[in-house]
Motif scaffolding. Structure first.
Motif, PDB file in Angstrom:
ATOM      1  N   ILE A 291       0.852  -1.094  -0.471  1.00  0.00           N
ATOM      2  CA  ILE A 291      -0.032  -0.248  -0.506  1.00  0.00           C
ATOM      3  C   ILE A 291       1.379   1.386   0.067  1.00  0.00           C
ATOM      4  CG2 ILE A 291      -2.271  -1.107   1.485  1.00  0.00           C
ATOM      5  CD1 ILE A 291      -1.011   0.479   3.913  1.00  0.00           C
ATOM      6  N   ASP A 292       0.433   2.893  -0.352  1.00  0.00           N
ATOM      7  CA  ASP A 292       1.236   3.400  -0.832  1.00  0.00           C
ATOM      8  C   ASP A 292       1.239   4.380   0.582  1.00  0.00           C
ATOM      9  OD1 ASP A 292       1.660   2.310  -3.194  1.00  0.00           O
ATOM     10  OD2 ASP A 292      -0.089   3.387  -4.041  1.00  0.00           O
ATOM     11  N   ASN A 293       0.120   4.715   1.025  1.00  0.00           N
ATOM     12  CA  ASN A 293       0.243   5.227   2.260  1.00  0.00           C
ATOM     13  C   ASN A 293      -0.311   4.912   3.295  1.00  0.00           C
ATOM     14  OD1 ASN A 293      -0.133   8.237   3.650  1.00  0.00           O
ATOM     15  ND2 ASN A 293      -1.180   9.446   2.293  1.00  0.00           N
ATOM     16  N   HIS A 294       0.318   4.805   4.236  1.00  0.00           N
ATOM     17  CA  HIS A 294      -0.286   4.551   5.565  1.00  0.00           C
ATOM     18  C   HIS A 294       0.093   5.207   6.477  1.00  0.00           C
ATOM     19  CE1 HIS A 294       4.226   5.669   6.567  1.00  0.00           C
ATOM     20  NE2 HIS A 294       3.879   5.293   7.404  1.00  0.00           N
ATOM     21  N   GLU A 295       0.129   6.109   6.275  1.00  0.00           N
ATOM     22  CA  GLU A 295      -0.374   7.098   7.150  1.00  0.00           C
ATOM     23  C   GLU A 295      -2.428   7.384   7.494  1.00  0.00           C
ATOM     24  OE1 GLU A 295       1.416  10.984   6.523  1.00  0.00           O
ATOM     25  OE2 GLU A 295       3.194  10.042   7.594  1.00  0.00           O
ATOM     26  N   SER A 296      -3.321   7.403   6.453  1.00  0.00           N
ATOM     27  CA  SER A 296      -3.892   7.588   6.082  1.00  0.00           C
ATOM     28  C   SER A 296      -4.668   6.935   4.881  1.00  0.00           C
ATOM     29  CB  SER A 296      -4.874   9.232   5.435  1.00  0.00           C
ATOM     30  OG  SER A 296      -6.093   9.088   5.929  1.00  0.00           O
ATOM     31  N   PHE A 297      -4.494   5.117   4.546  1.00  0.00           N
ATOM     32  CA  PHE A 297      -4.833   4.861   3.590  1.00  0.00           C
ATOM     33  C   PHE A 297      -6.889   4.100   3.420  1.00  0.00           C
ATOM     34  CE2 PHE A 297      -5.648   0.449   1.459  1.00  0.00           C
ATOM     35  CZ  PHE A 297      -4.519   0.461   0.130  1.00  0.00           C
ATOM     36  N   ASP A 298      -7.154   4.138   2.107  1.00  0.00           N
ATOM     37  CA  ASP A 298      -8.412   4.071   1.841  1.00  0.00           C
ATOM     38  C   ASP A 298      -8.619   2.459   1.666  1.00  0.00           C
ATOM     39  OD1 ASP A 298     -10.968   4.118   1.227  1.00  0.00           O
ATOM     40  OD2 ASP A 298     -10.670   5.422  -0.963  1.00  0.00           O
ATOM     41  N   ILE A 299     -10.163   2.123   2.646  1.00  0.00           N
ATOM     42  CA  ILE A 299     -10.384   0.747   2.657  1.00  0.00           C
ATOM     43  C   ILE A 299     -11.503   0.667   1.605  1.00  0.00           C
ATOM     44  CG2 ILE A 299      -8.676   0.132   4.135  1.00  0.00           C
ATOM     45  CD1 ILE A 299     -10.516   0.050   6.084  1.00  0.00           C
ATOM     46  N   SER A 300     -12.448   1.408   1.247  1.00  0.00           N
ATOM     47  CA  SER A 300     -13.539   1.375   0.943  1.00  0.00           C
ATOM     48  C   SER A 300     -13.320   0.843   0.048  1.00  0.00           C
ATOM     49  CB  SER A 300     -14.584   2.891   1.123  1.00  0.00           C
ATOM     50  OG  SER A 300     -12.916   3.244  -0.454  1.00  0.00           O
ATOM     51  N   GLY A 301     -12.815  -0.283  -0.440  1.00  0.00           N
ATOM     52  CA  GLY A 301     -13.130  -0.959  -1.533  1.00  0.00           C
ATOM     53  C   GLY A 301     -12.760  -2.430  -1.472  1.00  0.00           C
ATOM     54  N   PHE A 302     -12.360  -2.367  -0.043  1.00  0.00           N
ATOM     55  CA  PHE A 302     -12.009  -4.064   0.133  1.00  0.00           C
ATOM     56  C   PHE A 302     -13.184  -4.488   0.623  1.00  0.00           C
ATOM     57  CE2 PHE A 302      -7.839  -1.650   0.220  1.00  0.00           C
ATOM     58  CZ  PHE A 302      -6.363  -3.196   0.060  1.00  0.00           C
ATOM     59  N   LYS A 303     -12.893  -6.073   1.228  1.00  0.00           N
ATOM     60  CA  LYS A 303     -14.208  -6.575   0.838  1.00  0.00           C
ATOM     61  C   LYS A 303     -13.373  -6.877   3.025  1.00  0.00           C
ATOM     62  CE  LYS A 303     -13.313 -10.674  -2.884  1.00  0.00           C
ATOM     63  NZ  LYS A 303     -13.084 -11.335  -3.674  1.00  0.00           N
ATOM     64  N   LEU A 304     -14.688  -7.617   3.257  1.00  0.00           N
ATOM     65  CA  LEU A 304     -14.730  -7.414   4.594  1.00  0.00           C
ATOM     66  C   LEU A 304     -13.893  -8.774   5.239  1.00  0.00           C
ATOM     67  CD1 LEU A 304     -18.430  -5.939   5.229  1.00  0.00           C
ATOM     68  CD2 LEU A 304     -16.338  -4.906   4.887  1.00  0.00           C
ATOM     69  N   GLY A 305     -13.624  -8.570   6.563  1.00  0.00           N
ATOM     70  CA  GLY A 305     -13.208 -10.139   7.433  1.00  0.00           C
ATOM     71  C   GLY A 305     -11.918  -9.417   7.439  1.00  0.00           C
ATOM     72  N   LYS A 306     -11.403 -11.208   8.089  1.00  0.00           N
ATOM     73  CA  LYS A 306      -9.963 -10.924   8.530  1.00  0.00           C
ATOM     74  C   LYS A 306      -9.040 -10.511   6.531  1.00  0.00           C
ATOM     75  CE  LYS A 306      -6.807 -14.538  10.217  1.00  0.00           C
ATOM     76  NZ  LYS A 306      -6.587 -15.821  10.539  1.00  0.00           N
ATOM     77  N   GLN A 307      -8.033  -9.431   7.343  1.00  0.00           N
ATOM     78  CA  GLN A 307      -6.626  -9.894   6.656  1.00  0.00           C
ATOM     79  C   GLN A 307      -5.469  -9.366   7.139  1.00  0.00           C
ATOM     80  OE1 GLN A 307      -8.303  -7.927   3.679  1.00  0.00           O
ATOM     81  NE2 GLN A 307     -10.326  -7.917   4.451  1.00  0.00           N
ATOM     82  N   ALA A 308      -5.134  -9.805   6.473  1.00  0.00           N
ATOM     83  CA  ALA A 308      -3.248  -9.423   6.766  1.00  0.00           C
ATOM     84  C   ALA A 308      -2.638  -8.223   6.485  1.00  0.00           C
ATOM     85  CB  ALA A 308      -2.750 -11.531   6.029  1.00  0.00           C
ATOM     86  N   LEU A 309      -1.953  -7.687   7.484  1.00  0.00           N
ATOM     87  CA  LEU A 309      -1.222  -6.941   7.294  1.00  0.00           C
ATOM     88  C   LEU A 309       0.287  -7.034   7.771  1.00  0.00           C
ATOM     89  CD1 LEU A 309      -3.045  -3.911   9.375  1.00  0.00           C
ATOM     90  CD2 LEU A 309      -2.869  -4.500   7.123  1.00  0.00           C
ATOM     91  N   SER A 310       1.235  -7.388   6.532  1.00  0.00           N
ATOM     92  CA  SER A 310       3.069  -7.250   7.266  1.00  0.00           C
ATOM     93  C   SER A 310       3.720  -5.579   7.088  1.00  0.00           C
ATOM     94  CB  SER A 310       3.380  -8.219   6.252  1.00  0.00           C
ATOM     95  OG  SER A 310       3.048  -7.864   4.815  1.00  0.00           O
ATOM     96  N   ALA A 311       4.318  -5.871   7.347  1.00  0.00           N
ATOM     97  CA  ALA A 311       5.693  -4.498   7.220  1.00  0.00           C
ATOM     98  C   ALA A 311       6.776  -5.050   6.791  1.00  0.00           C
ATOM     99  CB  ALA A 311       5.651  -3.132   8.433  1.00  0.00           C
ATOM    100  N   GLU A 312       8.072  -4.490   6.186  1.00  0.00           N
ATOM    101  CA  GLU A 312       8.711  -4.555   6.020  1.00  0.00           C
ATOM    102  C   GLU A 312       9.629  -3.343   6.391  1.00  0.00           C
ATOM    103  OE1 GLU A 312       9.607  -5.714   1.817  1.00  0.00           O
ATOM    104  OE2 GLU A 312       8.742  -7.444   1.493  1.00  0.00           O
TER     105      GLU A 312
END
Length: 338
Positions: free
Chosen positions: A63-84
């Motif tokens: 994802i491009d902007n971690h400070e304020s990321f738009d998730i309105s187009g995502f499916k609901l439910g469990k999501q995996a977040l990761s950070a390198e």
């Protein structure tokens, strides 16, 4: 290698490891978030040590902007977040889990009975379909499972085949002259010719746990497995292409069972409940709940097992029918705002 050289190498290695280990990284993210909110995530080093850069991912996609990321187009439910996380020439991956929720509570509906029709009270209804003026029905229980064509006005069974007693019949749907029928725990489905009920082929399940409900949206088959997931299957290969998870603005809905696709929405009932969920097929949002309280008693049943488990839709005449396990009636109903 000399003893002195070995000591130098060992000390250098300890310094290298120690330098990396002194970093105490914390990956901050909410546990749940509604999809109309901006997602804010960050990585911090507890001791104030410098971080060169961080790359963030949702389900493996950066994802491009971690400070304020738009998730309105995502499916609901469990999501995996990761950070390198990159620091001092090193990289460390951090992982979190987050749940996306709907942005508003579901609308609550009631119903009106338009008329009722007789139904075989020995039929443990698992799948229910209206097609060309007839009901088609899949029934369950080992040794009693069947596939049926039923005359609406009389409840008379016009055609019927019995499944081998090893199979517990489950959901069914009709598409392009074929009947697709699930079984419960055998992880196998059947495909029949609509006119003759002749078995043409079988198919195996993929990642879905079991066979519960089945419907289609003209393009894909839609399958439930007793969890919060609805799986989308390619009707040719029968492979599970994708899935949605059903959530309100607060929680998930599990034990999804019988299905019907109605006017662009998925209608689903929950095992052991006398209600219908209205689900957005794009993201899994539960947009409405239809309470069918009172119908079970009108159909001569009570208790947790013999509940609503049949939803059929006559698209041409805009008629919605419901029945249940061992109910003695099928009801044509009209959904109304509460």
């Amino acid at each position: 290698m000399s003893k002195i050289a070995s000591i130098i190498v060992s000390v250098s290695l300890l310094l290298f490891i120690g330098c990396g280990n002194k970093y105490q990284l914390k990956f901050d993210s909410p546990k749940t978030i509604k999809i109309n909110k901006a997602l804010k995530i960050s990585v911090n080093e507890k001791g104030g040590n410098p971080i060169d850069s961080v790359r963030y991912f949702i389900n493996g996609k950066m994802i491009d902007n971690h400070e304020s990321f738009d998730i309105s187009g995502f499916k609901l439910g469990k999501q995996a977040l990761s950070a390198e996380v990159y620091f001092e020439g090193k990289k460390r991956q951090l992982n979190n889990t987050i749940y996306f929720l709907n942005d508003s509570p579901p609308e609550v509906y009631t119903f009106e009975v338009i008329q009722d029709f007789p139904h075989d009270d020995q039929a443990f209804t698992q799948g229910f379909v209206y097609h060309d003026g007839y009901f088609y029905e899949s029934t369950g229980q080992n040794g009693r499972s069947s596939l049926r064509k039923v005359e609406i006005e009389t409840g008379k069974v016009l055609k019927k085949i019995d499944l081998d007693r090893q199979y517990f019949g489950e959901g069914m749907t009709i598409k392009d002259g074929k009947i697709y029928q699930l079984t419960w725990r055998k992880k196998i489905g059947f495909i029949y010719d609509l006119e003759t009920f002749e078995l043409e082929k079988t198919f195996e399940y993929g990642k879905s746990k079991e066979g519960w409900g089945l419907a289609h949206n003209d393009k894909m088959l839609i399958k439930t497995d007793g969890s919060e997931r609805m799986w989308f299957l390619d009707p040719e290969s029968l492979k599970e292409v994708s899935y949605i998870e059903t959530y309100t603005d607060k929680r998930k809905a599990e034990k999804l069972n019988e299905l019907e696709f109605v006017n662009g929405k998925i209608y689903a009932n929950i095992w052991q409940q006398n209600s219908i969920l209205i689900v957005n097929p794009e993201n899994g949002a539960i947009e409405g709940i239809v309470s069918l309280k009172g119908l079970q008693a009108k159909a001569g049943q009570k208790g947790e097992d013999n509940v609503l488990n049949g939803i059929a839709y006559d698209e041409q005449n805009d008629r919605l029918f419901v029945t249940g396990k061992n109910w003695n009636k099928v009801f044509e109903i009209k959904i109304k705002e509460k």
